[in-house]
Design an enzyme around this catalytic site. Structure first.
Site, mmCIF file in Angstrom:
data_model
loop_
_atom_site.group_PDB
_atom_site.id
_atom_site.type_symbol
_atom_site.label_atom_id
_atom_site.label_comp_id
_atom_site.label_asym_id
_atom_site.label_seq_id
_atom_site.Cartn_x
_atom_site.Cartn_y
_atom_site.Cartn_z
ATOM 1 N N LYS A 153 41.464 -44.112 3.013
ATOM 2 C CA LYS A 153 42.461 -43.269 2.825
ATOM 3 C C LYS A 153 42.876 -42.213 3.739
ATOM 4 C CE LYS A 153 44.214 -39.579 0.610
ATOM 5 N NZ LYS A 153 44.759 -39.306 1.849
ATOM 6 N N GLY A 206 36.656 -32.654 5.389
ATOM 7 C CA GLY A 206 38.412 -32.418 4.800
ATOM 8 C C GLY A 206 38.053 -30.991 4.260
ATOM 9 N N SER A 207 38.879 -30.558 3.227
ATOM 10 C CA SER A 207 38.080 -29.467 3.692
ATOM 11 C C SER A 207 37.105 -29.096 2.515
ATOM 12 C CB SER A 207 39.708 -28.298 2.949
ATOM 13 O OG SER A 207 40.192 -29.116 2.016
ATOM 14 N N THR A 208 37.100 -28.046 2.428
ATOM 15 C CA THR A 208 35.289 -27.199 0.967
ATOM 16 C C THR A 208 35.936 -27.152 -0.138
ATOM 17 O OG1 THR A 208 34.138 -26.210 3.159
ATOM 18 C CG2 THR A 208 33.661 -25.733 0.418
ATOM 19 N N VAL A 210 38.224 -29.083 -1.364
ATOM 20 C CA VAL A 210 38.827 -30.781 -1.985
ATOM 21 C C VAL A 210 37.562 -31.287 -2.190
ATOM 22 C CG1 VAL A 210 40.209 -32.782 -1.487
ATOM 23 C CG2 VAL A 210 40.988 -30.647 -1.355
ATOM 24 N N GLY A 211 36.041 -30.664 -1.225
ATOM 25 C CA GLY A 211 35.091 -31.332 -1.345
ATOM 26 C C GLY A 211 34.704 -31.096 -2.572
ATOM 27 N N GLU A 228 31.645 -33.600 4.507
ATOM 28 C CA GLU A 228 31.883 -32.692 5.413
ATOM 29 C C GLU A 228 32.847 -32.474 5.891
ATOM 30 O OE1 GLU A 228 28.977 -33.207 7.767
ATOM 31 O OE2 GLU A 228 28.840 -35.989 7.807
ATOM 32 N N CYS A 262 37.149 -28.717 12.718
ATOM 33 C CA CYS A 262 35.378 -28.380 12.250
ATOM 34 C C CYS A 262 34.600 -27.372 12.306
ATOM 35 C CB CYS A 262 34.856 -29.066 11.030
ATOM 36 S SG CYS A 262 35.028 -30.805 11.733
ATOM 37 N N GLU A 352 38.135 -19.605 7.327
ATOM 38 C CA GLU A 352 37.842 -21.165 8.374
ATOM 39 C C GLU A 352 39.993 -20.929 8.622
ATOM 40 O OE1 GLU A 352 37.655 -25.038 7.292
ATOM 41 O OE2 GLU A 352 36.457 -25.804 8.959
HETATM 42 P P1 NDP Z 1 41.767 -31.321 2.954
HETATM 43 O O1 NDP Z 1 40.740 -31.157 2.805
HETATM 44 O O2 NDP Z 1 43.174 -31.354 1.735
HETATM 45 O O3 NDP Z 1 42.184 -33.361 2.683
HETATM 46 C C1 NDP Z 1 41.068 -34.149 3.393
HETATM 47 C C2 NDP Z 1 41.622 -35.489 2.839
HETATM 48 O O4 NDP Z 1 41.049 -35.324 1.285
HETATM 49 C C3 NDP Z 1 43.147 -36.172 3.054
HETATM 50 O O5 NDP Z 1 42.812 -37.512 2.685
HETATM 51 C C4 NDP Z 1 43.535 -35.784 1.649
HETATM 52 O O6 NDP Z 1 44.776 -36.357 1.190
HETATM 53 C C5 NDP Z 1 42.461 -36.143 0.631
HETATM 54 N N1 NDP Z 1 42.761 -35.035 -0.416
HETATM 55 C C6 NDP Z 1 42.748 -34.193 -0.237
HETATM 56 N N2 NDP Z 1 43.528 -33.564 -2.105
HETATM 57 C C7 NDP Z 1 42.156 -34.657 -2.674
HETATM 58 C C8 NDP Z 1 41.816 -34.942 -3.938
HETATM 59 N N3 NDP Z 1 42.000 -34.052 -5.025
HETATM 60 N N4 NDP Z 1 41.031 -36.210 -3.939
HETATM 61 C C9 NDP Z 1 40.666 -37.120 -3.119
HETATM 62 N N5 NDP Z 1 40.649 -36.782 -2.227
HETATM 63 C C10 NDP Z 1 41.978 -36.039 -1.568
HETATM 64 O O7 NDP Z 1 41.787 -31.421 4.366
HETATM 65 P P2 NDP Z 1 42.456 -31.549 5.664
HETATM 66 O O8 NDP Z 1 43.282 -32.580 5.774
HETATM 67 O O9 NDP Z 1 43.696 -30.305 5.253
HETATM 68 O O10 NDP Z 1 41.473 -31.424 6.609
HETATM 69 C C11 NDP Z 1 41.820 -30.088 7.146
HETATM 70 C C12 NDP Z 1 39.806 -29.293 6.525
HETATM 71 O O11 NDP Z 1 39.238 -30.569 6.747
HETATM 72 C C13 NDP Z 1 39.458 -28.391 7.390
HETATM 73 O O12 NDP Z 1 38.660 -27.363 6.322
HETATM 74 C C14 NDP Z 1 38.532 -28.691 8.131
HETATM 75 O O13 NDP Z 1 37.495 -27.673 8.016
HETATM 76 C C15 NDP Z 1 37.638 -30.005 7.435
HETATM 77 N N6 NDP Z 1 37.329 -30.595 8.653
HETATM 78 C C16 NDP Z 1 36.425 -31.236 8.755
HETATM 79 C C17 NDP Z 1 35.412 -31.923 9.086
HETATM 80 C C18 NDP Z 1 33.601 -32.117 8.684
HETATM 81 O O14 NDP Z 1 33.153 -33.412 9.647
HETATM 82 N N7 NDP Z 1 33.419 -31.384 8.430
HETATM 83 C C19 NDP Z 1 36.250 -32.957 10.153
HETATM 84 C C20 NDP Z 1 37.587 -32.222 10.007
HETATM 85 C C21 NDP Z 1 37.739 -31.359 9.232
HETATM 86 P P3 NDP Z 1 46.063 -36.481 1.386
HETATM 87 O O15 NDP Z 1 46.015 -35.167 2.931
HETATM 88 O O16 NDP Z 1 47.193 -37.365 2.787
HETATM 89 O O17 NDP Z 1 46.747 -35.634 0.075
#
Ligand code: NDP
Length: 450
Positions: A153, A206-208, A210-211, A228, A262, A352
């Site tokens: 996804k 993604g973000s902490t 949503v993680g 991550e 990140c 962040e």
């Molecule tokens: P998000 O956490 O918002 O989104 C990441 C992914 O998760 C997207 O595909 C998003 O889908 C999906 N998502 C959103 N909500 C849910 C949910 N409830 N359940 C499952 N999946 C969901 O992060 P961003 O896309 O805004 O990216 C930025 C963040 O990612 C920053 O905080 C950054 O630090 C972190 N990041 C970390 C990295 C690492 O390796 N540690 C590398 C790159 C980024 P959609 O957006 O389509 O709704």
């Protein structure tokens, strides 16, 4: 429902797609489940061969894929080319790695004991918008090589490169159903993958925030998760460092990808004795960074991903900046390179930003540097600049951080482990370590008693 894909440098619509819901997600999981037995039965060497073909196709389509990333993310074309080059390297690496991780034989009484590494089954991969293809490949490489089938996804903002990659995977000969891409909202498609009983693992970047919800959701089915997440990394500059070199490198460590990284070293910690000189050099280096049209070869920084993200980034600049650069006029979600003086307690140093804003923080001595660098909920990456080798290693061992570099700001290499401490997540991507995240250890005891 539709997904409108925007070029953040021009604000133009570059694609309109159907947005998937729960039913489409379930169908993709069912396809991946059906494809699993045959894919796991392919010999590791043959899976490697197919991955190598995919790597070659990525190389052949290097410019096309780079342009998709450039248009969809607004990232400078030179950076996009580097990232797509890494995607091919990642697939080459796992093509070669898959038959080199062996099981064990363990001496036990009355028989032979051996371990196998088995694939997990259907794996859900959820990736963000900042490095769409690159981060996808870090998960796809080890997951496919070890015999798992995939539902990927991409972020709704940046789905185009993942869709193209899925086509190339079919062209490479990877069987239908092995790699499925579902474009839709995280709160619908992502969440369904997390909840789905037939998904064995979620590989999430993604973000902490949503993680955390992924981890909670995964608990219901005891899913494996690799997370991550965010970072607030420190770039620690001691007074004995090569200040010219450190200052010349520092802007790229935080403004690369417009700070939407990140690993961004967004806290620049400088020893007081060198603070004024370093700040002067840093402003000089930041001023010379080329911000503008991502399509131009010489551009070093493009726009932010969206208007709403630009508003979030702007909210972090609460005081008069030490330095703020220029941005192009007209359309595009531009935000200038910004340097602010801060203490480690300020919002700009604690949260962040995910944009081109760096906080300069002075420190007194080695102990103070370690204390400030570790005083954050995150622990993803960081740098140490000093000419004292013993100190460099002392500080490296003391920092609660997954990925560190000394006299350099690099974080990511194909063959070395990448991942965070603390709230930056857990599990490792890249290198041989990533293979562990997509396999389960099986122990088999064979009795040799008559
Ligand atoms: P998000 O956490 O918002 O989104 C990441 C992914 O998760 C997207 O595909 C998003 O889908 C999906 N998502 C959103 N909500 C849910 C949910 N409830 N359940 C499952 N999946 C969901 O992060 P961003 O896309 O805004 O990216 C930025 C963040 O990612 C920053 O905080 C950054 O630090 C972190 N990041 C970390 C990295 C690492 O390796 N540690 C590398 C790159 C980024 P959609 O957006 O389509 O709704």
């Amino acid at each position: 429902m539709t997904v409108t894909v925007i070029n953040p440098a021009t604000e133009e619509t570059i694609a309109t797609l159907e947005s998937a819901g729960v039913d489409e997600t379930d169908a993709a999981v069912a396809r991946a489940k059906a494809a699993f037995p045959a894919w796991r039965a392919v010999s590791p060497a043959d899976r490697g061969r197919l991955l190598r073909r995919l790597a070659t196709l990525v190389e052949e389509h290097h410019e096309e894929l780079s342009r998709i990333e450039c248009d969809n993310v607004g990232k400078p074309i030179s950076g996009a080319r580097g990232e797509v080059g890494m995607v091919a390297d990642v697939f080459h690496f796992y093509a070669g790695a898959v038959d080199k991780r062996h099981g064990e034989t363990i001496p036990v009484a009355g028989g032979i004991d051996m371990t196998f590494r088995e694939p997990l089954g259907v794996v859900g991969l959820i990736v963000p918008w900042n490095f769409p293809l690159n981060i996808s490949s870090w998960k796809l490489g080890p997951a496919l090589a070890t015999g798992n089938t995939i539902v990927l996804k991409p972020a709704e903002l940046t789905p185009l490169s993942a869709m193209r990659l899925a086509e190339l995977a079919l062209e490479a000969g990877i069987p239908e159903g092995v790699l499925n891409v579902v474009v839709g909202k995280g709160s619908i498609v992502g969440q369904r993958l997390v909840e789905h009983p037939d998904v064995a693992k979620i590989g999430f970047t993604g973000s902490t925030e949503v993680g955390r919800s992924v981890m909670e959701g995964a608990a219901a089915t005891i899913k494996r998760v690799t997370l991550e997440l965010g970072g607030k990394s420190a770039n620690v500059v001691f007074a004995d460092a090569d200040l010219e070199k450190a200052a010349a490198a520092a802007p790229y460590a935080v403004f690369d990808n417009a700070g939407q990284d990140c690993c961004a070293r967004s806290r620049i910690l400088v020893e007081r004795a060198a603070y004024d000189r370093f700040t002067e050099l840093l402003i000089q280096a930041t001023r010379s960074l080329k911000v503008g049209d991502p399509k131009r070869d010489e551009t070093e920084m493009g726009p932010l991903i969206s208007q709403s993200h630009r508003e979030t980034v702007a909210s972090f600049v609460e005081t008069t900046p030490l330095f703020q650069g220029d941005t192009p006029e007209g359309k595009g979600y531009w935000f200038p390179c910004t340097l602010v003086e801060a203490t480690n307690d300020d919002k700009v140093a604690r949260e962040e930003v995910f944009g081109p804003v760096a906080a300069l923080i002075p420190f007194d001595d080695e102990a103070d540097a370690i204390r400030i660098a570790n005083d954050t909920p995150y622990g993803l990456s960081g740098s140490i600049w000093t000419t004292d080798g013993a100190r460099a290693l002392r500080v490296a061992r003391a920092l609660d951080t997954g990925v560190l570099s000394i006299n350099s700001n690099s974080s990511v290499r194909v063959s070395t482990p990448f991942g965070g401490f603390k709230q930056s997540g857990f599990g490792r991507e890249l290198g041989m370590h990533a293979l562990d995240g997509y396999t389960e250890v099986k122990n088999v005891y064979y009795s040799t008693e008559g």
